[in-house]
Scaffold this active site. Structure first.
Site, mmCIF file in Angstrom:
data_model
loop_
_atom_site.group_PDB
_atom_site.id
_atom_site.type_symbol
_atom_site.label_atom_id
_atom_site.label_comp_id
_atom_site.label_asym_id
_atom_site.label_seq_id
_atom_site.Cartn_x
_atom_site.Cartn_y
_atom_site.Cartn_z
ATOM 1 N N GLU A 280 38.060 35.625 39.068
ATOM 2 C CA GLU A 280 36.528 35.829 37.847
ATOM 3 C C GLU A 280 35.956 36.476 38.584
ATOM 4 O O GLU A 280 35.295 37.500 38.041
ATOM 5 C CB GLU A 280 36.065 34.605 37.188
ATOM 6 N N ASP A 363 43.398 39.718 40.635
ATOM 7 C CA ASP A 363 44.306 39.192 41.849
ATOM 8 C C ASP A 363 44.204 39.509 42.989
ATOM 9 O O ASP A 363 43.687 38.831 44.182
ATOM 10 C CB ASP A 363 45.484 39.264 41.879
#
Length: 416
Positions: A280, A363
Site C-alpha cells: 500500500e 508488489d
C-alpha cells in the site's frame, strides 16, 4: 438524426450486453474446465475442497452477473424508450418558476433514485443469498437497510450540490461553462478525497488506531524507513458486514491513511501484514494516486466537453421524446449520465491494464522492503480466504481485472 441516435444507442446497449455475456460464459467455461482436474499449482494454494468451493462461488457470481446484465439492460431500455422520462419531466417543468436550478436538479436526482430502486432485489439476493451461502455475509437486514438509507442521504446531499452547480454554470457562464465546471468539480474531488476518510467512511464503519504494540511498532518502523509519514494505521471493522478481507490507501497529503480490515489482521502473520502495508505504501511512493487523479480529471474534462456538445444539439433529447423548445439542461444531463457508460465501457481494458501495471509496481516495492516470500504468502492467503477465482479466462481478466491474477503476481514476485 433522431432515428440515427436511437439506432446507435440501441446498437451500443445490445453490443455491450452481448460482449458482457460472451466474456461471462467464456469465463464460466474456463473455470469449469479447470475445476475438473486442478493442477498441482492450484492445490498448493487451496486444498481440493476449498478449490471446489471457490469455483462454485465464482460460477454463482457469474450467473448472478448474467441475470443482472439482462435485467439492467431491460430496465434501461424501458426507461429510455417508454416515454417515462419526458412524462416525468413534465412534473418539474413549471413555467416562470423562480427556482429553475432547483427544479432541474430535483428532476435528475428523483429520476436516479427511482431507477436505483430496481437494483435493490438483486443487491439483496447477492448479500443474503449468494454471500450468505458461501459464508461471507456477516451483515443483518437492519444494517443493510441502514447502509442504504445512509447512502441515500449522502447521495442526495452530494448529488444535489454537484448537479445544481453544473446547471448553474450552464445557465450563467456561457459557451465555456464546461471549463469552469471542470475546475470546480476537480477541486470538489480533491476535497472529497480528504473528507471521505474523515467524515463519510466513519459513518459506515468504525475506524480505530491499531493497538497491537508489536505489530504497530513493526508497521510504523516500515513506514518510517520507506519515507511514508503516517500518524496512525487504522483498523476497520469490516467483519460486521463481510468475511472478505482487504487493505486500502485513502486520502492525500498529510490526510492520507492506510486502513486494514480487522479480518485481514486475524488471518495474517505479522510478516504478511508488513508486506501488505509495504504494498500500500508502494502505491503512494510510486505516485499512483496523482496519476489516477490526473486520468480521472482528463476523463471528466472530456465528458463535460461532450455534454456541452449535446446541450447544443436539440435533436439529442428529441430522440428520446423531449421537447427541446421547453426543456432545460436537465434531460440532457440525465441522458448523458445514463448513456456515457455505453462508451466508457469499451475503455475498460485500458484502465484495467494501467491498474495492473500499478499493482505490479507496488508488489515490487513490497518485495524490495520486506522480501518476496511474505508478499507471496499474503497473496496466497488472501486468495484462499476470499475464494478468489484462480483460473479466469485471459480475455476476461484482461478486460475486467484491476489486479493481476494470483499466479501472475507470484511469478513476478519470484522473478527477481
Amino acid at each position: 438524426m433522431e432515428t440515427f441516435i436511437i439506432i446507435l444507442i440501441l446498437f451500443l446497449i445490445l453490443a455491450k450486453l452481448a460482449w458482457e455475456t460472451f466474456l461471462t460464459l467464456l469465463n464460466m467455461a474456463e473455470v469449469r474446465k479447470r475445476s475438473a482436474s486442478p493442477s498441482q499449482q492450484i492445490l498448493e494454494v487451496m486444498d481440493r475442497d476449498t478449490y471446489q468451493k471457490s469455483t462454485q462461488y465464482t460460477i454463482a457470481k457469474e450467473k448472478l452477473g448474467l441475470v443482472s446484465g439482462f435485467y439492467d439492460t431491460a430496465i434501461l431500455l424501458l426507461v429510455l424508450f417508454s416515454g417515462a422520462l419526458p412524462w416525468f419531466y413534465a412534473f418539474f417543468s413549471i413555467p416562470g418558476a423562480d427556482f429553475y436550478v432547483l427544479y432541474e436538479s430535483a428532476y435528475i436526482i428523483t429520476a436516479i433514485i427511482i431507477m436505483s430502486v430496481f437494483g435493490i432485489p438483486l443487491d439483496y439476493y447477492a448479500r443474503f443469498n449468494l454471500e450468505e451461502r458461501f459464508g461471507f455475509n456477516k451483515s443483518t437486514i437492519k444494517l443493510w437497510i441502514t447502509d442504504k438509507l445512509k447512502g441515500l442521504v449522502i447521495g442526495l446531499i452530494l448529488g444535489i450540490l454537484i448537479i445544481s452547480l453544473i446547471i448553474l454554470f450552464i445557465s450563467r457562464l456561457g459557451e465555456y461553462w464546461w471549463i469552469w465546471a471542470f475546475m470546480a468539480l476537480f477541486a470538489f474531488q480533491v476535497v472529497m478525497m480528504i473528507l471521505y476518510p474523515m467524515i463519510i467512511l466513519p459513518w459506515f464503519n468504525k475506524l480505530t488506531p491499531l493497538e497491537d504494540n508489536e505489530l504497530k511498532t513493526r508497521l510504523m518502523d516500515l513506514a518510517q524507513r520507506t519515507g511514508f509519514k503516517a500518524r496512525s494505521i487504522q483498523v476497520m471493522d469490516g467483519s460486521k458486514r463481510s468475511g472478505h478481507s482487504n487493505a486500502f490507501f485513502t486520502g492525500i497529503g498529510r490526510f492520507r491513511r492506510i486502513v486494514l480490515f480487522d479480518t485481514l489482521i486475524e488471518q495474517m502473520t505479522h510478516d504478511e501484514l508488513e508486506a501488505v502495508l509495504a504494498h500500500e505504501i508502494g502505491h503512494y511512493k510510486k505516485g499512483h494516486v496523482p496519476k489516477m487523479l490526473a486520468l480521472s480529471a482528463g476523463m471528466s474534462l472530456a465528458g463535460l466537453w461532450v455534454l456541452n456538445l449535446l446541450l447544443n444539439a436539440p435533436f439529442f433529447i428529441q430522440a428520446f421524446g423531449f421537447d427541446p423548445d421547453h426543456a432545460g439542461p436537465g434531460p440532457a444531463l440525465l441522458l448523458f449520465g445514463l448513456l456515457s457508460g455505453l462508451f466508457t465501457f469499451w475503455l475498460s481494458p485500458l484502465f484495467s491494464m494501467l491498474s495492473r501495471k500499478h499493482e505490479y509496481e507496488s508488489d515490487r516495492f513490497a518485495r524490495e522492503h520486506t522480501g518476496s516470500e511474505p508478499m507471496s504468502q499474503a497473496l496466497l492467503k488472501l486468495s484462499e480466504k476470499n475464494l478468489s477465482n484462480l483460473t479466469p479466462h485471459p480475455l476476461y481478466s484482461g478486460f475486467y481485472y484491476s489486479h493481476p491474477t494470483l499466479f501472475e503476481r507470484i511469478k513476478a514476485l519470484q522473478s527477481g
